[in-house]
Scaffold this motif. Structure first.
Motif, PDB file in Angstrom:
ATOM      1  N   GLU A   1       0.808  -1.214   0.000  1.00 24.50           N
ATOM      2  CA  GLU A   1       0.000   0.000   0.000  1.00 24.50           C
ATOM      3  C   GLU A   1       0.846   1.272   0.000  1.00 24.50           C
ATOM      4  O   GLU A   1       0.362   2.339  -0.401  1.00 24.50           O
TER       5      GLU A   1
ATOM      6  N   SER B   1      -1.295   5.204  -4.853  1.00 23.20           N
ATOM      7  CA  SER B   1      -1.846   6.542  -4.677  1.00 23.20           C
ATOM      8  C   SER B   1      -3.191   6.443  -3.972  1.00 23.20           C
ATOM      9  O   SER B   1      -3.869   5.416  -4.039  1.00 23.20           O
ATOM     10  N   ALA B   2      -3.596   7.523  -3.310  1.00 22.84           N
ATOM     11  CA  ALA B   2      -4.875   7.524  -2.610  1.00 22.84           C
ATOM     12  C   ALA B   2      -6.032   7.371  -3.583  1.00 22.84           C
ATOM     13  O   ALA B   2      -7.030   6.710  -3.300  1.00 22.84           O
ATOM     14  N   LYS B   3      -5.899   7.968  -4.751  1.00 21.88           N
ATOM     15  CA  LYS B   3      -6.919   7.845  -5.788  1.00 21.88           C
ATOM     16  C   LYS B   3      -6.359   7.023  -6.945  1.00 21.88           C
ATOM     17  O   LYS B   3      -5.148   6.952  -7.149  1.00 21.88           O
ATOM     18  N   GLU B   4      -7.271   6.403  -7.680  1.00 26.65           N
ATOM     19  CA  GLU B   4      -6.861   5.576  -8.825  1.00 26.65           C
ATOM     20  C   GLU B   4      -6.146   6.441  -9.860  1.00 26.65           C
ATOM     21  O   GLU B   4      -6.601   7.534 -10.215  1.00 26.65           O
ATOM     22  N   ASP B   5      -4.982   5.976 -10.315  1.00 28.10           N
ATOM     23  CA  ASP B   5      -4.265   6.665 -11.381  1.00 28.10           C
ATOM     24  C   ASP B   5      -3.548   5.642 -12.241  1.00 28.10           C
ATOM     25  O   ASP B   5      -3.629   4.442 -12.006  1.00 28.10           O
TER      26      ASP B   5
ATOM     27  N   ASN C   1      -1.197   3.105 -10.494  1.00 24.78           N
ATOM     28  CA  ASN C   1      -1.897   1.970  -9.883  1.00 24.78           C
ATOM     29  C   ASN C   1      -2.386   0.992 -10.946  1.00 24.78           C
ATOM     30  O   ASN C   1      -2.102  -0.211 -10.886  1.00 24.78           O
ATOM     31  N   SER C   2      -3.162   1.507 -11.902  1.00 25.20           N
ATOM     32  CA  SER C   2      -3.886   0.633 -12.824  1.00 25.20           C
ATOM     33  C   SER C   2      -2.992  -0.038 -13.856  1.00 25.20           C
ATOM     34  O   SER C   2      -3.239  -1.183 -14.245  1.00 25.20           O
TER      35      SER C   2
END
Length: 309
Positions: A120, A124-128, A131-132
């Protein structure tokens, strides 16, 4: 035993349930239930020596990422059923959920650093796109990074310098050092993803899941009168196929592995409780006290009574 090299926050004595750091390695045989890191910043490093601190780290897995950085000497590290003879300058990269173990080479001594952190910390805190496109596929097994790092690799110097930077940051712990640790982890995975290798075979993944099932079964039933045929039936194997599979993937016999785990639990009970030695033996699956005493002495070089004295 394991000497703390550096710790971002106090190292939670996470490997076992005794509250004593001395028996760390024996309790990581199975999937570890306790957190290896703090929630504030999940990253830790520490040093261990084999066989001075302990003879081996039995096969196990956990949800953290682990870098096994060999500092001195030689030893053996198994990762996903592949055994590597490692030496100073080598690093083994263990992703979450992957089976691994560490043991000595006869007559050799090995000092290594463990770097352990939660995946973790990379997200990132939000999907970007990071991450993806990179980390989510990596942890799903769709991206296969190098896991045995040696000086022969073209990116070795860059990789090694990042490890040194993180060690220095962990030791000094200047204000804001967590930012630089995280920065260095991103650099590390950039290098590894740039040097992807062929994906793991489906057969290996199936075998890995089967081993996890077997050792979890032992963990849950060790105190019972387990028969080899019962575990073979649980795996939908014939007894002969089960014995071959077990030996091939765990590098020991089923009986020895079961007895070793029972002895680990017995030592824990002897240290923690006031139960009689006979009661401890029975609770750990040993119905013959003489047999229990003999195996205990062979494993720990002292009898159960001597342990308590």
């Amino acid at each position: 035993y394991c000497t703390i090299l550096s710790s971002i926050y106090y190292f939670h004595k996470y490997w076992f349930q005794l509250g004593v750091f001395m028996n760390t390695i024996e309790f990581q045989t199975y999937k570890e239930q306790k957190s290896h890191t703090t929630d504030e910043f999940p990253y830790n490093t520490y040093l261990c020596t084999i066989p001075l601190d302990f003879p081996s780290v039995p096969i196990h897995w956990h949800e953290e990422i682990e870098l096994i950085v060999i500092q001195k000497g030689k030893g053996l590290v198994t990762l996903d059923f592949v055994e590597y003879e490692v030496e100073a300058g080598n690093t083994i990269i263990v992703l979450p959920g992957h089976l691994h173990s560490i043991r000595e080479i006869s007559g050799e001594r090995m000092e290594y650093e463990n770097i352990i952190f939660k995946k973790e910390v990379l997200f990132s805190a939000k999907e970007d796109i990071i991450n993806s496109k990179f980390f989510e596929p990596l942890f799903r097994g769709e991206i296969n990074i190098p896991n045995f790092i040696t000086p022969k690799l073209s990116f070795y110097d860059d990789f090694s310098n990042i490890i040194k930077n993180m060690d220095s940051l962990s030791e000094k712990r200047d204000f804001g050092f967590q930012i630089m640790i995280k920065s260095n982890l991103f650099k590390l995975f950039y290098i590894l993803i740039q040097n992807m290798k062929a994906a793991q075979s489906k057969d290996n993944k199936k075998s890995e899941e089967k081993v996890k099932e077997i050792i979890s079964y032992i963990h849950e039933h060790y105190y019972e009168d387990i028969k080899l045929k019962e575990v073979a039936d649980f795996c939908n194997y014939s007894p002969s196929h089960f014995m071959r599979f077990f030996k091939e993937h765990l590098h020991t016999s089923f009986t020895k592995y079961l007895n070793d785990y029972r002895l680990i639990q017995a030592k824990k009970l002897l240290s923690e409780s006031d139960l009689s030695i006979l009661e401890v033996a029975g609770r750990c699956g040993f119905n013959n006290i003489s047999y229990f005493n003999r195996l205990f002495k062979k494993k720990y070089s002292l009898t159960p009574r001597e342990l308590r004295s």
